[in-house]
Structures are given as C-alpha cells and as structure tokens.
Write a protein that holds these residues in place. Structure first.
Motif, mmCIF file in Angstrom:
data_model
loop_
_atom_site.group_PDB
_atom_site.id
_atom_site.type_symbol
_atom_site.label_atom_id
_atom_site.label_comp_id
_atom_site.label_asym_id
_atom_site.label_seq_id
_atom_site.Cartn_x
_atom_site.Cartn_y
_atom_site.Cartn_z
ATOM 1 N N ILE A 101 -44.947 166.516 10.433
ATOM 2 C CA ILE A 101 -45.528 165.733 11.521
ATOM 3 C C ILE A 101 -45.133 166.264 12.898
ATOM 4 O O ILE A 101 -45.953 166.263 13.835
ATOM 5 C CB ILE A 101 -45.163 164.237 11.385
ATOM 6 C CG1 ILE A 101 -45.989 163.415 12.379
ATOM 7 C CG2 ILE A 101 -43.663 164.004 11.585
ATOM 8 C CD1 ILE A 101 -45.954 161.934 12.114
ATOM 9 N N THR B 108 -49.215 158.130 9.630
ATOM 10 C CA THR B 108 -49.488 158.242 11.064
ATOM 11 C C THR B 108 -50.061 156.955 11.647
ATOM 12 O O THR B 108 -49.824 156.649 12.815
ATOM 13 C CB THR B 108 -50.459 159.401 11.345
ATOM 14 O OG1 THR B 108 -51.617 159.264 10.515
ATOM 15 C CG2 THR B 108 -49.801 160.739 11.107
ATOM 16 N N THR C 164 -45.330 164.519 5.027
ATOM 17 C CA THR C 164 -45.532 164.020 6.390
ATOM 18 C C THR C 164 -44.259 164.165 7.210
ATOM 19 O O THR C 164 -44.287 164.600 8.369
ATOM 20 C CB THR C 164 -45.971 162.549 6.373
ATOM 21 O OG1 THR C 164 -47.184 162.428 5.627
ATOM 22 C CG2 THR C 164 -46.196 162.035 7.783
ATOM 23 N N ALA D 98 -41.350 158.577 10.201
ATOM 24 C CA ALA D 98 -42.034 158.867 8.939
ATOM 25 C C ALA D 98 -41.089 158.718 7.754
ATOM 26 O O ALA D 98 -41.498 158.247 6.679
ATOM 27 C CB ALA D 98 -42.614 160.278 8.976
ATOM 28 N N PHE E 192 -49.952 161.871 2.789
ATOM 29 C CA PHE E 192 -49.618 163.018 3.631
ATOM 30 C C PHE E 192 -50.493 162.905 4.869
ATOM 31 O O PHE E 192 -51.438 163.618 5.052
ATOM 32 C CB PHE E 192 -49.876 164.335 2.888
ATOM 33 C CG PHE E 192 -49.610 165.562 3.721
ATOM 34 C CD1 PHE E 192 -48.688 165.555 4.767
ATOM 35 C CD2 PHE E 192 -50.278 166.738 3.450
ATOM 36 C CE1 PHE E 192 -48.448 166.681 5.527
ATOM 37 C CE2 PHE E 192 -50.043 167.885 4.207
ATOM 38 C CZ PHE E 192 -49.129 167.856 5.239
ATOM 39 N N VAL E 193 -50.221 161.944 5.627
ATOM 40 C CA VAL E 193 -50.673 161.646 6.968
ATOM 41 C C VAL E 193 -51.255 160.288 7.237
ATOM 42 O O VAL E 193 -50.522 159.439 7.736
ATOM 43 C CB VAL E 193 -51.571 162.742 7.594
ATOM 44 C CG1 VAL E 193 -50.702 163.826 8.153
ATOM 45 C CG2 VAL E 193 -52.522 163.306 6.592
ATOM 46 N N ARG F 43 -49.425 164.492 15.545
ATOM 47 C CA ARG F 43 -50.034 163.313 14.904
ATOM 48 C C ARG F 43 -51.544 163.458 14.768
ATOM 49 O O ARG F 43 -52.125 163.128 13.735
ATOM 50 C CB ARG F 43 -49.729 162.054 15.712
ATOM 51 C CG ARG F 43 -48.311 161.527 15.586
ATOM 52 C CD ARG F 43 -47.312 162.473 16.180
ATOM 53 N NE ARG F 43 -46.032 161.845 16.484
ATOM 54 C CZ ARG F 43 -44.931 162.546 16.634
ATOM 55 N NH1 ARG F 43 -44.928 163.864 16.497
ATOM 56 N NH2 ARG F 43 -43.796 161.940 16.936
ATOM 57 N N ILE G 271 -52.670 166.271 12.121
ATOM 58 C CA ILE G 271 -52.283 165.953 10.751
ATOM 59 C C ILE G 271 -53.083 164.757 10.214
ATOM 60 O O ILE G 271 -53.474 164.726 9.055
ATOM 61 C CB ILE G 271 -50.755 165.710 10.678
ATOM 62 C CG1 ILE G 271 -50.237 165.976 9.277
ATOM 63 C CG2 ILE G 271 -50.374 164.329 11.132
ATOM 64 C CD1 ILE G 271 -48.725 165.972 9.189
ATOM 65 N N GLN G 272 -53.378 163.781 11.086
ATOM 66 C CA GLN G 272 -54.187 162.639 10.653
ATOM 67 C C GLN G 272 -55.636 163.066 10.425
ATOM 68 O O GLN G 272 -56.279 162.620 9.473
ATOM 69 C CB GLN G 272 -54.135 161.514 11.688
ATOM 70 C CG GLN G 272 -54.964 160.290 11.297
ATOM 71 C CD GLN G 272 -54.671 159.086 12.173
ATOM 72 O OE1 GLN G 272 -53.521 158.684 12.314
ATOM 73 N NE2 GLN G 272 -55.698 158.503 12.754
#
Length: 244
Positions: free
Chosen positions: A100, A157, A96, A7, A152-153, A105, A108-109
């Motif tokens: 993370i 990701t 992230t 990341a 932020f993801v 993953r 957060i996604q």
C-alpha cells in the motif's frame, strides 16, 4: 508507514475469519444429526446427556455471543470457506500491508476493483460450464482469486482512506459514515443476491422465494457493480505521504 500500519490492524480480521472456520470445523455434531443421519443412537444418547448439562447457561449469554449449529451443511461450508480464507483472503490482507505504501491507495484500489471485475465476469459468463463436476477446480480457483483481490486492496483501502482524507475534527464521524455505508452495501448484497440468484423458473425456486434472474445473471450484475466501484475510485484523493 501509516498506511501499512492501518492495513495491518485491518488485516487481523482475516485471522478472525480463519479462526472462525477452524472453530466451526471442530464443533461437535448435534445429537439429532448423530441419531437421524449418522444412525449412531448410542452416541446420540451420550451427547444428549452431556449437552443438556451445559445447554442452559449459554442461553444467559445469548446477547453476548453468537452460536452456530454443527450440522453437516454448515460443516461443509465452513471447510470450504476456511480453505478460501487460508489461500486467498488472509494473503490478500497482507499483500495490502506490503504494497500500500509502495503503490499508493488510488492505484492499488483501482487495480483491486479491476481484477475483481475481470474474475467475476470470468466466473459468470462460462458459469454453466464451470459448475460441471470436471470443471469445479477452475471455478474454485477463480472464486478464490476474486476474494484475494477483494482483500488485496478494496476491502482494506475503503477502511484506510476514510481514516486519512478527512479533517481531524470530522475524521471519526466521516469514517463512521463511510463504514456504515459499507455495511449497508453488505446487507443489500447479501439479501439481494439471495433473491436475485433464484432461478427464473418459479417451479425451481427455493421455498418462499419469488423467481429471480439466476446465478449467472447475478454474477454478471456483481461484475458490473465492481466496475462501478472502479469508476468511483477516480474520485478518491491520494493521501500517500501527505500529512494528516
């Protein structure tokens, strides 16, 4: 720490976005703009003499680097995009990096797509109200939050997960296919929105464009696309703390 390291590498493009904005802001105006818009003939003449002395060599490097024209509209857009990058895009990348490996993953996604959906709808449904001069701060805040949660993801990701879930002998190829699919989506999104956002009244469309569904309906459509992205996240395996 694997996810955080990947990341962090990906987050460096945020630095490039920010630097590009500052470069655009610092670029001088064209002599044509200085003469016809700023009405400064003397300065325009000096600029022409100066610029013609270095205008030819860069042509040779046409296929090595892209250039930008310092017209007023680009300056205004660059200033706005630089502010958004500084306040939302770049912080989103580093959030992230920080979270993370804590959240994983998948979670957060899922959160990122959900928040993007929420803020896109929050912009779309009251769009006619938000674009009024007195309400533009609210529009900018929600637009910036959409960018924050995009980075932020999901934006990170979708780069990280393909680097982790495929077998080693196929990883580079499958990561490349995933990346190419993402870029295809970017092309469809950029050009599709350009056409879709045109007013439904054909007398009000930009020159050369057919009538579209309007900006408000286009934003609603983007919210739906974000929601579909959230649904597809349920198909993504969680590689947190798993050996490659």
């Amino acid at each position: 720490t694997r996810g955080a390291f990947i990341a962090a590498v990906f987050a460096m493009q945020g630095v490039g976005i920010l630097a590009g904005g500052f470069v655009a802001l610092a670029m001088p105006e064209t002599a044509r703009y200085t003469a016809l818009v700023a009405k400064n003939i003397k300065q325009a003449t000096q600029d022409i003499v100066c610029q013609t002395s270095w205008s030819s060599p860069p042509w040779m490097y046409l296929h090595m680097a892209a250039t930008m024209n310092g017209i007023h509209e680009v300056f205004m857009i660059a200033r706005a995009q630089t502010l958004i990058a500084l306040c939302s895009t770049v912080p989103g990348y580093w959030f992230t990096v920080a979270f993370i490996n804590i959240m994983g993953r998948f979670a957060i996604q899922l959160m990122g797509f959900f928040m993007m959906t929420v803020f896109m709808f929050a912009i779309a449904f009251p769009y006619d109200h938000l674009i009024k001069p007195d309400n533009r701060i609210g529009f900018v805040v929600m637009y910036s939050l959409t960018f924050f949660f995009a980075n932020f993801v999901p934006n990170a990701t979708t780069f990280i997960v393909p680097a982790e879930i495929f077998p080693a002998r196929l990883r580079s190829t499958c990561h490349g296919i995933s990346a190419a699919t993402g870029k295809a989506g970017a092309i469809v999104g950029a050009f599709g929105f350009l056409y879709a956002a045109q007013p439904q009244d054909k007398t009000k469309t930009d020159a050369g464009y057919p009538p579209g569904i309007g900006v408000k309906n286009s934003l609603i459509m983007l919210g739906v696309i974000n929601f579909v992205g959230m649904l597809f996240t349920f198909l993504v395996p969680e590689p947190k703390q798993k050996s490659l």
